[in-house]
Scaffold this active site. Sequence first.
Site, PDB file in Angstrom:
ATOM      1  N   ALA B  13      -1.636   3.102   9.896  1.00 21.26           N
ATOM      2  CA  ALA B  13      -0.510   3.106  10.449  1.00 21.26           C
ATOM      3  C   ALA B  13       0.733   4.860  10.832  1.00 21.26           C
ATOM      4  CB  ALA B  13       0.019   1.909  10.451  1.00 21.26           C
ATOM      5  N   ALA B  42     -10.313   3.543   3.571  1.00 24.50           N
ATOM      6  CA  ALA B  42     -10.615   2.287   4.030  1.00 24.50           C
ATOM      7  C   ALA B  42     -10.483   1.171   3.464  1.00 24.50           C
ATOM      8  CB  ALA B  42     -11.970   2.833   4.558  1.00 24.50           C
ATOM      9  N   CYS B  44     -11.556  -1.693   4.058  1.00 23.50           N
ATOM     10  CA  CYS B  44     -12.716  -2.203   4.003  1.00 23.50           C
ATOM     11  C   CYS B  44     -13.831  -1.982   4.286  1.00 23.50           C
ATOM     12  CB  CYS B  44     -12.807  -2.259   6.424  1.00 23.50           C
ATOM     13  SG  CYS B  44     -11.070  -3.038   6.777  1.00 23.50           S
ATOM     14  N   VAL B  81       9.872   4.763  -1.196  1.00 19.78           N
ATOM     15  CA  VAL B  81      11.250   4.928  -0.597  1.00 19.78           C
ATOM     16  C   VAL B  81      11.722   3.965  -1.435  1.00 19.78           C
ATOM     17  CG1 VAL B  81      12.891   4.876   2.043  1.00 19.78           C
ATOM     18  CG2 VAL B  81      10.457   6.317   1.107  1.00 19.78           C
TER      19      VAL B  81
END
Lengths: 477, 477
Positions: B13, B42, B44, B81
């Site tokens: 994202a 990845a 997956c 962060v």
Amino acid sequence: MSQPFVVVGGDAAGLSAASKCKREDPEREVIVYEKSEWISYAHCGMPYYVKGEVDSLGDLLSLSPREVDERGIDLHRNHEVLSVDPEEQHVRVHGPDGEFEQSYGDLLIATGARALVAPIEGTDLADVFTMHHMHSTAQLRAFLTPPDEADESAFETDYVDVDVTEYLDREPPTTAAIVGGGYVGVEMAEAFRSRGLETHLYQRSDRPVPPFGDAVGQRVSETLEEAGVECHFGTAVNSLEGNGRVDRVETDDGSQAVDLVLVGIGIRPNTQLVEDTGIEFGDSGAIRIDEYGRTTVESVYAAGDCAEKTHTVTGDPAWVPLGLTANRAGRAIGQTVAGDPEPVGEIAGTAVLKAFELECGRTGITDFDAAREAGFDPVAETITAGSRSGYYPGNAETTVTLVADRETGQLLGGTIAGEDRAAIRINTLATALESDMTVSEVERLDLAYAPPFSPVWDPLLVAAKVLRGTLSDWRSN
Amino acid sequence: MSQPFVVVGGDAAGLSAASKCKREDPEREVIVYEKSEWISYAHCGMPYYVKGEVDSLGDLLSLSPREVDERGIDLHRNHEVLSVDPEEQHVRVHGPDGEFEQSYGDLLIATGARALVAPIEGTDLADVFTMHHMHSTAQLRAFLTPPDEADESAFETDYVDVDVTEYLDREPPTTAAIVGGGYVGVEMAEAFRSRGLETHLYQRSDRPVPPFGDAVGQRVSETLEEAGVECHFGTAVNSLEGNGRVDRVETDDGSQAVDLVLVGIGIRPNTQLVEDTGIEFGDSGAIRIDEYGRTTVESVYAAGDCAEKTHTVTGDPAWVPLGLTANRAGRAIGQTVAGDPEPVGEIAGTAVLKAFELECGRTGITDFDAAREAGFDPVAETITAGSRSGYYPGNAETTVTLVADRETGQLLGGTIAGEDRAAIRINTLATALESDMTVSEVERLDLAYAPPFSPVWDPLLVAAKVLRGTLSDWRSN
């Protein structure tokens, strides 16, 4: 007691209608007349029977006459319906014992399609085959079978003996010509090559399988050539020559010696029976029907390859002779005749094709002329993307073309080709067409992702993204 | 000059958003902070890397830091962060050189998900693995690799060295336990069995892969057992035991000696960072967003596995952490931030799974409780039908479950399992869900038919026909 439901034609549409009607209304008399001795056979399986992947001729039959009997249907094979009299509501039938009349309460015309005869000389020579009847299919398989591998059981069925002795006894052919590069031509090329024949494929146009468009046509061409098929695109066959048996094919490019010829240049609706009955025909030459399969003549229905259907995308009548829609329409008409009206459904023109290991699909309106005729302003994009995650073994280049209307962004159709689960992906587009989706909506579909089956962005989504970009660019200019 | 677009998280994202924003608005400063040294990997694909089907760790990375640089994105790896101050519009960051503040114009929270820690003792023992980080994945592959087959290149990437020496030098394990029968558990069972390990799978519930429902769960069970996986369904693991290294699994049924344990009991949204910022969360525990991915706090977006999305079927927020929707939402937010608002899209909950040779798919709402909670009255039917024409080689039994609302006939969801192109067929149902199709509409879809790919009636159509019959019977009673 109502008059019987009479069905002309004992294949997919006819027997689906008869079976459904009898199931819903067991008291109703249901009579089926079939001109030949064959019923309910799978046209689409014939090439694989010739190839040898399907063992026996009988495997291609989905229903035997006995099973039809058991359903309470009054089936008459070798009975040709000669004429229909809609005024008197009867048909005239020619059977083994002569001619007779049969009155009907409802009549279904399910006479299917007939193979186009090539407008060339020599198609009546021996060893020229079509792929539209069980007998010629059986003969072709027998011809391809070496005498020492002959297996009688391949030609047996539950109820019809096929005499293929002559072909079984002959030396198998070594060179085949195929006239026509459509479904049948491509599938038979696979059958011939798998049996080691030198195979020549002749196609008038520059690409095989025109309904699948240029991008798929290009991939099918490459596949055929890689498989050793000698492709002669843009080449018309002038004549088939031989002395009794075909032995060569003549084109402008010269003469090719052959042992057999397979002609598969297309089919036409088989509608001669109802030509002078007042039943109306569409521009396609097939019988015009309404949403319940009713023709323009009272109590007469039509279904299957002899009839039109409403196209999902255009809303206009179209003729797309394929198996599922024939079965579905027959079934719906059987239900309607039994008193519970059911629409025959629309067609999206979904079709899939196996060309050796290449899987091809198409749906909707992909031809620009056809799209314009239906009032659209077509735009298309073609992309090639992986079928799986790039790192996963078996990832295969998949080519997708999407066509949309420039003004509304509505998806009009699409094609696909690739070696990894490409064909079945066309169903996603067929479903999107049924819902009048726009390209943006297709782009936002939540499709499956897992490395063995699809990359994060399925090839269909990649194509939608690119086409949507093109549509946006046009709007902002 | 506007303040920068700051992205927290450098995976699907986050990097999709950063890339899209930079492409649409090249002048905008785009900064990405990634806590670990890994970006854009990845998840997956990890089981297939462990299995050995994917050659190198680097193959799992879709973008290298250099490529991100080339896009003009200011990427900082190993930067965590620590907090977000929405009043002041800045974040506090901890990097290798200490802490600092970074102000933002727009902020994207793309912190993904974290593996659930099993509420059992012993998960901190050595040789207990999860499948959520690249390091542990590399260690697991190294452990499974026999010393004489060790290939350093399998552990190399463009930019990160992974130290797996310890595992490469050890004798490979012979017995593995998997805690959890979800996606990861099933995929890892395949990896372990393919490397010859005795494999025990423990699952609290009576079936594996609960989101796929009973019918698929049953077929996955059978597949696992046929593949030699020792399945312990309905069995909770009480503890993992060992002296430093795990060496056994304790359940109520007894003790099982093992050489390694893989824990895959699910994931949760990773949202700790924004817990005290005024950003609201949904019932799922993930961040609530609107149709453009905006959180309840000004200028702060969320996307990917840490955020909810609107469910296509219910219209309600739902948390379905999967790759495509994460990528899509990120991309949309990047475009929105760049000034051209784009909806993040909905989710249908489409997922596919490979369980050895069995292909599984699911989409929509299939759980009856979930359907009722959303105000539906669910009815389901399960059928098994062939994937191809019965006479065509490779025809495989395909199990389909469809769920619909009793009153309206609207399709709510479906599942599928079979060995022949079953998974990709789920996309047809996902598309139907997007259009709120009824079961009757699904039944009338013009899907593909050709003997090598589908019978006349695709298994999905057979299921729709049966479910429609059930709905009709209910109405007429």
